[in-house]
Design a protein around this motif. Structure first.
Motif, PDB file in Angstrom:
ATOM      1  N   GLN A   1      -5.078   3.122  -4.450  1.00  0.00           N
ATOM      2  CA  GLN A   1      -6.257   3.635  -3.064  1.00  0.00           C
ATOM      3  C   GLN A   1      -7.209   3.233  -2.216  1.00  0.00           C
ATOM      4  N   MET A   2      -7.879   2.832  -3.589  1.00  0.00           N
ATOM      5  CA  MET A   2      -9.502   2.234  -3.163  1.00  0.00           C
ATOM      6  C   MET A   2      -9.512   0.266  -1.788  1.00  0.00           C
ATOM      7  N   GLN A   3      -8.463  -0.103  -2.060  1.00  0.00           N
ATOM      8  CA  GLN A   3      -7.922  -1.024  -1.821  1.00  0.00           C
ATOM      9  C   GLN A   3      -7.564  -0.202   0.285  1.00  0.00           C
ATOM     10  N   GLU A   4      -6.968   1.163   0.083  1.00  0.00           N
ATOM     11  CA  GLU A   4      -6.292   1.454   0.737  1.00  0.00           C
ATOM     12  C   GLU A   4      -7.150   1.686   1.894  1.00  0.00           C
ATOM     13  N   THR A   5      -8.168   2.682   1.356  1.00  0.00           N
ATOM     14  CA  THR A   5      -9.402   2.960   1.961  1.00  0.00           C
ATOM     15  C   THR A   5      -9.880   2.359   2.681  1.00  0.00           C
ATOM     16  N   ALA A   6     -10.490   1.184   1.595  1.00  0.00           N
ATOM     17  CA  ALA A   6     -11.439   0.461   2.055  1.00  0.00           C
ATOM     18  C   ALA A   6     -10.301  -0.584   3.767  1.00  0.00           C
ATOM     19  N   ALA A   7      -9.462  -0.650   3.406  1.00  0.00           N
ATOM     20  CA  ALA A   7      -8.881  -1.456   4.562  1.00  0.00           C
ATOM     21  C   ALA A   7      -8.678  -0.584   5.495  1.00  0.00           C
ATOM     22  N   ALA A   8      -8.565   0.657   6.006  1.00  0.00           N
ATOM     23  CA  ALA A   8      -8.328   1.328   7.025  1.00  0.00           C
ATOM     24  C   ALA A   8     -10.176   1.495   7.131  1.00  0.00           C
ATOM     25  N   ALA A   9     -11.164   1.581   6.084  1.00  0.00           N
ATOM     26  CA  ALA A   9     -12.234   1.740   6.961  1.00  0.00           C
ATOM     27  C   ALA A   9     -12.800   0.478   7.153  1.00  0.00           C
ATOM     28  N   ALA A  10     -12.164   0.006   6.401  1.00  0.00           N
ATOM     29  CA  ALA A  10     -12.840  -2.057   7.322  1.00  0.00           C
ATOM     30  C   ALA A  10     -12.281  -1.730   8.895  1.00  0.00           C
ATOM     31  N   GLN A  11     -11.288  -1.285   8.437  1.00  0.00           N
ATOM     32  CA  GLN A  11     -10.720  -1.625   9.996  1.00  0.00           C
ATOM     33  C   GLN A  11     -11.113  -0.600  11.647  1.00  0.00           C
ATOM     34  N   ALA A  12     -10.963   0.306  11.049  1.00  0.00           N
ATOM     35  CA  ALA A  12     -12.055   1.447  12.424  1.00  0.00           C
ATOM     36  C   ALA A  12     -13.294   0.736  12.875  1.00  0.00           C
ATOM     37  N   PHE A  13     -14.069   0.037  11.730  1.00  0.00           N
ATOM     38  CA  PHE A  13     -15.362  -0.529  11.849  1.00  0.00           C
ATOM     39  C   PHE A  13     -15.196  -1.875  12.536  1.00  0.00           C
ATOM     40  N   GLY A  14     -14.139  -2.270  12.603  1.00  0.00           N
ATOM     41  CA  GLY A  14     -13.518  -3.330  13.715  1.00  0.00           C
ATOM     42  C   GLY A  14     -14.237  -4.893  12.681  1.00  0.00           C
ATOM     43  N   LEU A  15     -13.511  -4.419  11.847  1.00  0.00           N
ATOM     44  CA  LEU A  15     -14.452  -5.839  10.408  1.00  0.00           C
ATOM     45  C   LEU A  15     -13.017  -6.250  10.638  1.00  0.00           C
ATOM     46  N   ASP A  16     -13.432  -7.914  10.281  1.00  0.00           N
ATOM     47  CA  ASP A  16     -12.434  -8.923  10.148  1.00  0.00           C
ATOM     48  C   ASP A  16     -11.982  -9.242   8.607  1.00  0.00           C
ATOM     49  N   LYS A  17     -13.155  -8.307   8.100  1.00  0.00           N
ATOM     50  CA  LYS A  17     -12.590  -9.205   6.667  1.00  0.00           C
ATOM     51  C   LYS A  17     -13.501  -7.907   5.882  1.00  0.00           C
ATOM     52  N   HIS A  18     -13.615  -7.698   4.627  1.00  0.00           N
ATOM     53  CA  HIS A  18     -14.158  -6.789   3.507  1.00  0.00           C
ATOM     54  C   HIS A  18     -13.737  -6.803   2.270  1.00  0.00           C
ATOM     55  N   HIS A  19     -15.105  -6.562   1.447  1.00  0.00           N
ATOM     56  CA  HIS A  19     -14.358  -6.851   0.123  1.00  0.00           C
ATOM     57  C   HIS A  19     -14.788  -5.262  -0.169  1.00  0.00           C
ATOM     58  N   ILE A  20     -14.173  -5.414  -1.834  1.00  0.00           N
ATOM     59  CA  ILE A  20     -14.114  -3.481  -2.533  1.00  0.00           C
ATOM     60  C   ILE A  20     -14.754  -4.926  -3.847  1.00  0.00           C
TER      61      ILE A  20
END
Lengths: 271, 332
Positions: B217-236
């Protein structure tokens, strides 16, 4: 470091370890603990009680000298029931299991949390694969010095939940016997812990056991929180939904443990 | 069945008022400070964990000895009550905590005094594990049982519905994005590309993580927030694991990840504590002091986007889940 100083440091390390001071134990009195909480507790803990003799037996076979077996043998005699009305400790624990509401046919069939099966596997491994003194550290200080402190918390919680003294005798008796076991152990360890290497091995085994113990308490928290939540809201999906499908029961574990001896080819077939 | 109150439950933090968990009056409190009482309570008042209490209580003392957790949570629940009223649901919203006053039994007593009967429970945590969601539900159930014993079952309010989780709900993700905008919305694409964006959550023991959807769930939250902010990559990353534990907790730890990113040549990091709903002490101390000090000592620029707090989009997300629960209760 001389043996006595080493053992004093180790005892302090045990009683201040996060496995012995787990929040579930401390919270026994803070949180309202119902008998149903302890039913879950008992179902998981029974597996550990039932396997303890096996660790000692395995280690005894591997003890290098007869005098090294003496402490293990004395503890085993207690575990086999010598000072508990001829009930071995697992049978004695069954009194508590019944008080919690488990039926006899349930005992070996309860699905066990991976932290419980992990605890058993780790101790079987330590007692059969690690050097003898590592094994002694695990079943010795890792158990005997930790259990009186942990059980003291359990007893407070059990009384708080309304269990009668005769229902929780396993815990009260164990507190008394483990003080004896701990003292016998101290005498034995004074002889063993006379070199840096020996001290390192004893401490290593002790800490391995306590780490498995810390996992166990967390696993038990997992089971209790989820189980009690499901009791109250059976239609809600718990956070652990699906994980139970992969769990084993004690009967399955026992069935899969095989202890083998390796007999040299050269003596095979020689009568 | 018709719901007539909402109960929100959160972790809690020490405030200026005595929590009275170990005493009837403040003068009898056995602890030196509110912070020591709070941390010790979480660890079960076990003397074996005194070193951990001594380690963590000063984090609270650093910020004056209390935590903004309860006040910020109550701002969220007040906003929720207003938003529900605006949507035509005039329901009182109450809040209780697991580790500080107001305790759930006391709040249920207050609810009983108002003659309210059927409640919907809203859990103030985004990701599910047995030590968060299930424990919260169990805590409330135990409080109900205790109160039913005291008042009788008929007089005791009961939770009849639990709001569904919201870890990737549009409103929650929009609120995370909004906080990222406040932190670094004016950055150009090249700067956003070169910085490392790290979403954090509280570490939990691996043995608990393995039986729960928490990490997923944490990974999905982070992926969705990153995508919403226009990031190509992110970390958790995970934070605030106890130093005295002998077992593995969720990884990577935030400080280990910062060191790793430094070795990879990253010069700037942006953190967002997506697993927390408010900037409380674990965010303010573990991220804004410890992680920041580490990053800066390595020559990296450090930024942290705020938690969602009472962001309009987040409150709208909570209101949606509550209304969904109200409807489900009527149909049941």
């Amino acid at each position: 470091m001389d043996a006595a100083a080493f053992l004093e440091d180790l005892r302090n390390e045990v009683v201040n370890h996060a496995g012995v001071g787990h929040s579930l134990l401390g919270r026994m009195e803070i949180d309202p603990r119902a008998r149903e909480d302890f039913k879950i507790f008992a179902g998981q803990h029974y597996a550990l009680v039932g396997m303890f003799c096996r660790y000692l037996e395995l280690l005894m076979i591997r003890a290098p000298r007869s005098q090294d077996k003496v402490w293990l043998a004395k503890v085993l005699i207690d575990e086999y029931g010598d000072r508990s009305d001829d009930l071995d400790h697992a049978e004695h624990y069954q009194i508590f299991m019944k008080a919690c509401g488990w039926g006899e046919s349930d005992y070996d069939q309860i699905k066990l949390h991976p932290a419980v099966t992990g605890f058993i596997a780790e101790h079987l491994r330590i007692c059969s694969e690690e050097p003898f003194l590592v094994g002694l550290g695990a079943v010795g200080p890792g158990h005997e010095w930790a259990i009186p402190t942990m059980f003291d918390y359990c007893i407070r919680g059990l009384r708080h939940a309304g269990f009668a003294d005769n229902e929780i005798e396993y815990f009260t008796l164990h507190c008394e016997q483990d003080i004896d076991h701990g003292n016998w152990l101290y005498e034995a360890l004074l002889r063993f812990a006379d070199t840096d290497e020996a001290q390192e091995q004893i401490r290593k085994g002790c800490l391995m056991s306590l780490a498995a113990r810390e996992q166990f308490w967390w696993g038990l928290s997992d089971k209790i929180n989820t189980g009690r939540m499901k009791d109250r809201h059976p239609n809600l999906q718990s956070a652990t939904a699906g994980s139970e499908d992969r769990e084993l029961c004690l009967a399955e574990i026992k069935q899969q443990i095989h202890i083998t001896h390796s007999i040299p080819d050269v003596v095979k077939g020689v009568q | 069945m018709s719901i007539d109150f909402i109960l929100c439950i959160g972790f809690g933090g020490p405030t200026n008022e005595c929590c009275k968990r170990r005493c009837d009056k403040e003068a009898d409190c056995p602890f030196d400070s509110r912070a020591a009482c709070f941390v010790s309570g979480i660890l079960g008042d076990n003397p074996a964990r005194q070193a951990r209490v001594d380690e963590v209580a000063p984090h609270y003392e650093h910020f004056g000895g209390t935590s903004p957790y309860n006040q910020l949570t109550e701002e969220q629940t007040a906003a929720l009550e207003k938003q529900l009223a605006d949507a035509g649901h005039n329901l009182p919203v109450f809040v209780s905590y697991r580790h500080w006053a107001p305790w759930t039994t006391d709040v249920l007593k207050e609810i009983a005094a108002k003659n309210l009967k059927n409640g919907l429970l809203l859990i103030m945590a985004p990701h599910q594990s047995s030590v968060s969601w299930d424990w919260y539900i169990k805590t409330v159930a135990e409080a109900e049982e205790a109160l039913a014993e005291e008042l009788g079952d008929d007089a005791c309010p009961h939770i009849v519905q639990v709001a569904n989780p919201w870890w990737t709900d549009t409103g929650y993700i929009a609120a995370l994005r909004g906080r990222l905008e406040e932190c670094c919305g004016d950055w150009d694409a090249a700067r956003k590309e070169s910085a490392a964006f790290i979403f954090t959550a509280h570490a939990i023991p691996k043995t608990i993580e393995d039986t729960s959807p928490y990490r997923q769930q944490m990974q999905e939250t982070a992926a969705a927030a990153a995508q919403a902010f226009g990031l190509d990559k992110h970390h958790i990353a995970f934070q605030s694991a106890p130093d005295d534990s002998s077992i593995p907790w969720s990884s990577p730890d935030i400080c280990s990840l910062i060191k790793e990113l430094h070795q990879d040549g990253v010069k700037e990091v942006v953190l967002q504590a997506a697993g927390f709903l408010v900037d409380h002490i674990e965010v303010l101390y573990d991220l804004d002091l410890e992680a920041k000090e580490l990053a800066e000592s390595l020559g990296m620029q450090f930024h942290r986007a705020a938690c969602v707090h009472a962001h309009d989009d987040f409150v709208a997300c909570l209101a949606e889940r509550v209304i969904e629960g109200l409807n489900a209760a009527v149909e049941a």
